[in-house]
Design an enzyme around this catalytic site. Structure first.
Site, PDB file in Angstrom:
ATOM      1  N   SER A 277       0.835  -1.195   0.000  1.00 45.76           N
ATOM      2  CA  SER A 277       0.000   0.000   0.000  1.00 45.76           C
ATOM      3  C   SER A 277       0.873   1.250   0.000  1.00 45.76           C
ATOM      4  O   SER A 277       1.647   1.474   0.932  1.00 45.76           O
ATOM      5  CB  SER A 277      -0.911   0.022   1.231  1.00 45.76           C
TER       6      SER A 277
ATOM      7  N   HIS B 153      -1.268  -1.322  -4.362  1.00 45.48           N
ATOM      8  CA  HIS B 153      -2.523  -0.854  -3.760  1.00 45.48           C
ATOM      9  C   HIS B 153      -2.451   0.653  -3.562  1.00 45.48           C
ATOM     10  O   HIS B 153      -1.550   1.167  -2.879  1.00 45.48           O
ATOM     11  CB  HIS B 153      -2.740  -1.562  -2.423  1.00 45.48           C
TER      12      HIS B 153
ATOM     13  N   ASP C 268      -4.503   3.894  -2.202  1.00 48.15           N
ATOM     14  CA  ASP C 268      -5.614   4.357  -1.380  1.00 48.15           C
ATOM     15  C   ASP C 268      -5.981   5.779  -1.764  1.00 48.15           C
ATOM     16  O   ASP C 268      -5.168   6.702  -1.618  1.00 48.15           O
ATOM     17  CB  ASP C 268      -5.230   4.300   0.099  1.00 48.15           C
TER      18      ASP C 268
ATOM     19  N   MET D 211      -8.346   8.856  -0.913  1.00 46.35           N
ATOM     20  CA  MET D 211      -9.165   9.377   0.186  1.00 46.35           C
ATOM     21  C   MET D 211      -9.612  10.803  -0.130  1.00 46.35           C
ATOM     22  O   MET D 211      -8.825  11.594  -0.657  1.00 46.35           O
ATOM     23  CB  MET D 211      -8.372   9.351   1.489  1.00 46.35           C
TER      24      MET D 211
ATOM     25  N   HIS E 106      -8.183   1.738  -4.613  1.00 44.76           N
ATOM     26  CA  HIS E 106      -9.159   1.620  -3.536  1.00 44.76           C
ATOM     27  C   HIS E 106      -9.771   2.994  -3.269  1.00 44.76           C
ATOM     28  O   HIS E 106      -9.137   3.864  -2.663  1.00 44.76           O
ATOM     29  CB  HIS E 106      -8.452   1.060  -2.296  1.00 44.76           C
TER      30      HIS E 106
ATOM     31  N   MET F 239     -11.768   5.311  -1.345  1.00 42.75           N
ATOM     32  CA  MET F 239     -12.403   5.620  -0.064  1.00 42.75           C
ATOM     33  C   MET F 239     -12.988   7.022  -0.175  1.00 42.75           C
ATOM     34  O   MET F 239     -12.540   7.973   0.476  1.00 42.75           O
ATOM     35  CB  MET F 239     -11.382   5.507   1.066  1.00 42.75           C
TER      36      MET F 239
ATOM     37  N   MET G 231     -12.075  -4.759   5.202  1.00 45.41           N
ATOM     38  CA  MET G 231     -11.213  -3.856   5.960  1.00 45.41           C
ATOM     39  C   MET G 231     -10.987  -4.447   7.348  1.00 45.41           C
ATOM     40  O   MET G 231     -11.942  -4.709   8.087  1.00 45.41           O
ATOM     41  CB  MET G 231     -11.851  -2.475   6.081  1.00 45.41           C
TER      42      MET G 231
ATOM     43  N   ASP H 254      -7.190  -5.688   4.293  1.00 47.27           N
ATOM     44  CA  ASP H 254      -6.418  -4.447   4.322  1.00 47.27           C
ATOM     45  C   ASP H 254      -6.481  -3.854   5.720  1.00 47.27           C
ATOM     46  O   ASP H 254      -7.554  -3.496   6.198  1.00 47.27           O
ATOM     47  CB  ASP H 254      -7.010  -3.468   3.297  1.00 47.27           C
TER      48      ASP H 254
END
Length: 217
Positions: free
Chosen positions: A7, A32, A34, A36, A65, A67, A136, A174
Protein backbone atom coordinates in the site's frame (compact mmCIF):
# COMPACT_ATOMS: atom_id res chain seq x y z
CA UNK A 1 -3.26 -17.72 -5.49
CA UNK A 2 -1.74 -15.76 -2.59
CA UNK A 3 -0.66 -12.22 -3.45
CA UNK A 4 1.04 -9.32 -1.66
CA UNK A 5 -0.18 -5.80 -2.42
CA UNK A 6 2.04 -3.06 -0.97
CA UNK A 7 0.00 0.00 0.00
CA UNK A 8 1.51 3.28 -1.13
CA UNK A 9 -0.25 5.01 1.77
CA UNK A 10 2.81 4.11 3.87
CA UNK A 11 5.37 4.96 1.19
CA UNK A 12 7.49 8.09 0.90
CA UNK A 13 5.29 10.37 -1.21
CA UNK A 14 8.31 12.41 -2.33
CA UNK A 15 9.65 9.43 -4.28
CA UNK A 16 6.71 7.21 -5.14
CA UNK A 17 8.17 6.05 -8.46
CA UNK A 18 11.30 4.81 -6.70
CA UNK A 19 9.25 3.10 -4.00
CA UNK A 20 7.11 1.32 -6.60
CA UNK A 21 10.22 0.05 -8.37
CA UNK A 22 11.59 -1.24 -5.06
CA UNK A 23 8.53 -3.31 -4.23
CA UNK A 24 8.23 -4.53 -7.82
CA UNK A 25 11.82 -5.78 -7.76
CA UNK A 26 11.14 -7.37 -4.36
CA UNK A 27 8.32 -9.50 -5.78
CA UNK A 28 5.12 -7.53 -5.11
CA UNK A 29 2.13 -8.82 -7.06
CA UNK A 30 0.13 -5.60 -7.36
CA UNK A 31 0.21 -2.00 -6.14
CA UNK A 32 -2.52 -0.85 -3.76
CA UNK A 33 -3.43 2.82 -4.09
CA UNK A 34 -5.61 4.36 -1.38
CA UNK A 35 -7.70 7.26 -2.64
CA UNK A 36 -9.17 9.38 0.19
CA UNK A 37 -11.44 12.41 -0.15
CA UNK A 38 -11.46 13.86 3.36
CA UNK A 39 -15.19 13.13 3.62
CA UNK A 40 -15.76 9.37 3.56
CA UNK A 41 -12.54 9.08 5.56
CA UNK A 42 -10.65 11.83 7.41
CA UNK A 43 -7.56 12.06 5.21
CA UNK A 44 -6.93 13.27 1.66
CA UNK A 45 -4.39 11.46 -0.51
CA UNK A 46 -4.08 11.41 -4.30
CA UNK A 47 -6.22 11.64 -7.41
CA UNK A 48 -6.25 10.49 -11.05
CA UNK A 49 -3.34 12.74 -12.20
CA UNK A 50 -0.98 11.06 -9.72
CA UNK A 51 -2.17 7.60 -10.76
CA UNK A 52 -1.61 8.51 -14.40
CA UNK A 53 1.92 9.76 -13.72
CA UNK A 54 2.79 6.58 -11.79
CA UNK A 55 1.32 4.27 -14.42
CA UNK A 56 4.44 4.53 -16.60
CA UNK A 57 6.61 3.39 -13.66
CA UNK A 58 5.48 -0.26 -13.63
CA UNK A 59 3.44 -2.92 -15.40
CA UNK A 60 2.16 -4.30 -12.09
CA UNK A 61 -1.63 -4.13 -11.74
CA UNK A 62 -2.91 -0.97 -10.06
CA UNK A 63 -5.42 -1.85 -7.35
CA UNK A 64 -7.23 1.47 -6.81
CA UNK A 65 -9.16 1.62 -3.54
CA UNK A 66 -11.66 4.49 -3.60
CA UNK A 67 -12.40 5.62 -0.06
CA UNK A 68 -14.57 8.43 -1.36
CA UNK A 69 -18.24 9.42 -1.29
CA UNK A 70 -20.24 8.69 -4.44
CA UNK A 71 -17.33 6.92 -6.18
CA UNK A 72 -19.40 6.52 -9.35
CA UNK A 73 -18.56 10.17 -10.14
CA UNK A 74 -14.90 9.28 -10.66
CA UNK A 75 -14.84 5.76 -12.14
CA UNK A 76 -14.13 7.07 -15.65
CA UNK A 77 -11.27 9.28 -14.42
CA UNK A 78 -9.51 6.47 -12.56
CA UNK A 79 -10.10 4.01 -15.39
CA UNK A 80 -8.47 6.40 -17.86
CA UNK A 81 -5.63 7.10 -15.41
CA UNK A 82 -4.57 3.43 -15.51
CA UNK A 83 -6.44 1.46 -12.87
CA UNK A 84 -6.69 -2.32 -13.37
CA UNK A 85 -8.93 -2.97 -10.35
CA UNK A 86 -11.31 -0.43 -8.85
CA UNK A 87 -12.64 -0.94 -5.34
CA UNK A 88 -15.63 1.00 -4.06
CA UNK A 89 -17.13 0.92 -0.59
CA UNK A 90 -20.57 -0.54 -0.06
CA UNK A 91 -21.18 2.26 2.42
CA UNK A 92 -20.29 4.99 -0.11
CA UNK A 93 -22.29 4.02 -3.21
CA UNK A 94 -26.09 4.16 -3.04
CA UNK A 95 -26.58 2.35 -6.35
CA UNK A 96 -23.90 -0.29 -5.83
CA UNK A 97 -24.92 -2.64 -8.64
CA UNK A 98 -24.86 0.22 -11.16
CA UNK A 99 -21.42 1.31 -9.95
CA UNK A 100 -20.05 -2.22 -10.34
CA UNK A 101 -21.37 -2.39 -13.89
CA UNK A 102 -19.80 0.99 -14.58
CA UNK A 103 -16.40 -0.33 -13.50
CA UNK A 104 -16.77 -3.41 -15.67
CA UNK A 105 -17.79 -1.31 -18.68
CA UNK A 106 -14.18 -0.11 -18.81
CA UNK A 107 -12.87 -3.67 -18.87
CA UNK A 108 -11.62 -3.46 -15.30
CA UNK A 109 -11.97 -5.81 -12.35
CA UNK A 110 -14.58 -4.75 -9.81
CA UNK A 111 -14.21 -5.02 -6.06
CA UNK A 112 -16.42 -3.94 -3.17
CA UNK A 113 -14.96 -3.05 0.23
CA UNK A 114 -16.68 -3.49 3.58
CA UNK A 115 -15.81 -1.52 6.70
CA UNK A 116 -15.35 -3.56 9.90
CA UNK A 117 -18.94 -3.01 11.10
CA UNK A 118 -20.62 -3.64 7.72
CA UNK A 119 -22.11 -7.16 7.42
CA UNK A 120 -21.46 -9.53 4.52
CA UNK A 121 -25.20 -9.69 3.83
CA UNK A 122 -25.10 -6.17 2.37
CA UNK A 123 -23.28 -7.42 -0.74
CA UNK A 124 -24.82 -10.87 -1.10
CA UNK A 125 -26.95 -9.84 -4.07
CA UNK A 126 -24.03 -8.36 -6.05
CA UNK A 127 -21.45 -11.00 -5.16
CA UNK A 128 -21.70 -12.83 -8.49
CA UNK A 129 -20.79 -9.59 -10.30
CA UNK A 130 -17.53 -9.10 -8.39
CA UNK A 131 -13.95 -10.15 -8.99
CA UNK A 132 -12.85 -9.41 -5.43
CA UNK A 133 -14.18 -8.42 -2.01
CA UNK A 134 -12.07 -6.31 0.33
CA UNK A 135 -12.59 -6.83 4.04
CA UNK A 136 -11.21 -3.86 5.96
CA UNK A 137 -9.40 -5.23 9.00
CA UNK A 138 -9.02 -1.72 10.44
CA UNK A 139 -11.23 1.34 10.26
CA UNK A 140 -10.24 3.08 7.02
CA UNK A 141 -8.50 6.42 6.81
CA UNK A 142 -5.13 5.95 8.49
CA UNK A 143 -2.11 3.71 8.04
CA UNK A 144 -0.28 1.92 10.83
CA UNK A 145 -3.31 0.60 12.72
CA UNK A 146 -3.55 -2.79 14.44
CA UNK A 147 -5.47 -5.71 12.97
CA UNK A 148 -8.99 -6.15 14.39
CA UNK A 149 -8.85 -9.82 15.36
CA UNK A 150 -12.63 -10.19 15.75
CA UNK A 151 -13.02 -9.96 11.97
CA UNK A 152 -11.92 -13.58 11.67
CA UNK A 153 -15.55 -14.71 11.62
CA UNK A 154 -16.43 -12.20 8.90
CA UNK A 155 -13.66 -13.36 6.56
CA UNK A 156 -14.60 -17.00 7.18
CA UNK A 157 -18.27 -16.22 6.53
CA UNK A 158 -17.38 -14.62 3.20
CA UNK A 159 -15.16 -17.55 2.18
CA UNK A 160 -17.97 -20.01 2.99
CA UNK A 161 -20.50 -17.96 1.01
CA UNK A 162 -18.20 -17.85 -2.01
CA UNK A 163 -17.81 -21.64 -1.82
CA UNK A 164 -21.55 -22.17 -1.46
CA UNK A 165 -22.23 -20.02 -4.52
CA UNK A 166 -19.36 -21.71 -6.42
CA UNK A 167 -17.83 -18.34 -7.34
CA UNK A 168 -14.27 -17.45 -8.31
CA UNK A 169 -13.69 -14.35 -6.19
CA UNK A 170 -10.58 -13.12 -4.41
CA UNK A 171 -10.76 -12.08 -0.77
CA UNK A 172 -8.51 -9.16 0.03
CA UNK A 173 -7.73 -7.91 3.53
CA UNK A 174 -6.42 -4.45 4.32
CA UNK A 175 -5.25 -3.13 7.66
CA UNK A 176 -2.69 -4.18 10.24
CA UNK A 177 -1.24 -7.01 8.13
CA UNK A 178 2.24 -7.92 9.32
CA UNK A 179 4.67 -10.83 9.25
CA UNK A 180 3.46 -12.06 12.65
CA UNK A 181 -0.23 -12.30 11.66
CA UNK A 182 -0.47 -12.76 7.89
CA UNK A 183 -0.44 -16.56 8.11
CA UNK A 184 -3.30 -16.50 10.59
CA UNK A 185 -5.35 -14.20 8.36
CA UNK A 186 -4.57 -16.43 5.39
CA UNK A 187 -6.03 -19.35 7.34
CA UNK A 188 -9.22 -17.32 7.81
CA UNK A 189 -9.66 -17.52 4.03
CA UNK A 190 -8.07 -14.41 2.55
CA UNK A 191 -5.70 -14.67 -0.41
CA UNK A 192 -4.68 -11.06 -1.23
CA UNK A 193 -2.93 -9.11 1.51
CA UNK A 194 -2.50 -5.35 1.57
CA UNK A 195 0.50 -4.32 3.65
CA UNK A 196 1.75 -0.80 4.13
CA UNK A 197 3.84 -0.14 7.23
CA UNK A 198 5.07 -3.74 7.31
CA UNK A 199 6.76 -3.12 3.96
CA UNK A 200 7.58 0.55 3.59
CA UNK A 201 8.63 1.11 7.20
CA UNK A 202 10.85 -1.98 7.21
CA UNK A 203 14.63 -1.63 7.18
CA UNK A 204 14.81 -3.95 4.17
CA UNK A 205 11.86 -3.86 1.75
CA UNK A 206 13.08 -6.93 -0.12
CA UNK A 207 13.27 -8.98 3.05
CA UNK A 208 9.91 -7.69 4.26
CA UNK A 209 8.09 -8.84 1.12
CA UNK A 210 10.01 -12.12 1.04
CA UNK A 211 9.02 -12.88 4.62
CA UNK A 212 5.35 -12.03 3.99
CA UNK A 213 5.30 -14.31 0.94
CA UNK A 214 6.97 -17.14 2.81
CA UNK A 215 4.34 -16.97 5.56
CA UNK A 216 1.49 -17.64 3.12
CA UNK A 217 3.11 -20.21 0.82
Amino acid sequence: MKKIAPSLLSADFSRLDEQIKKVENAGADLIHLDIMDGMFVPNITMGPPVIKSLRKTTDLPFDVHLMIKEPERYIKDFAEAGADIITVHQEASIHLHRTIQQIKSYGLKACVALNPATPIETIKHVLKDLDMVLIMTVNPGFGGQSLIESLESKVKQLRNLIKEENLNIDIQVDGGIKENNIKRVCNWGANIFVAGSAIFKAEDINLAIENLKNEVK
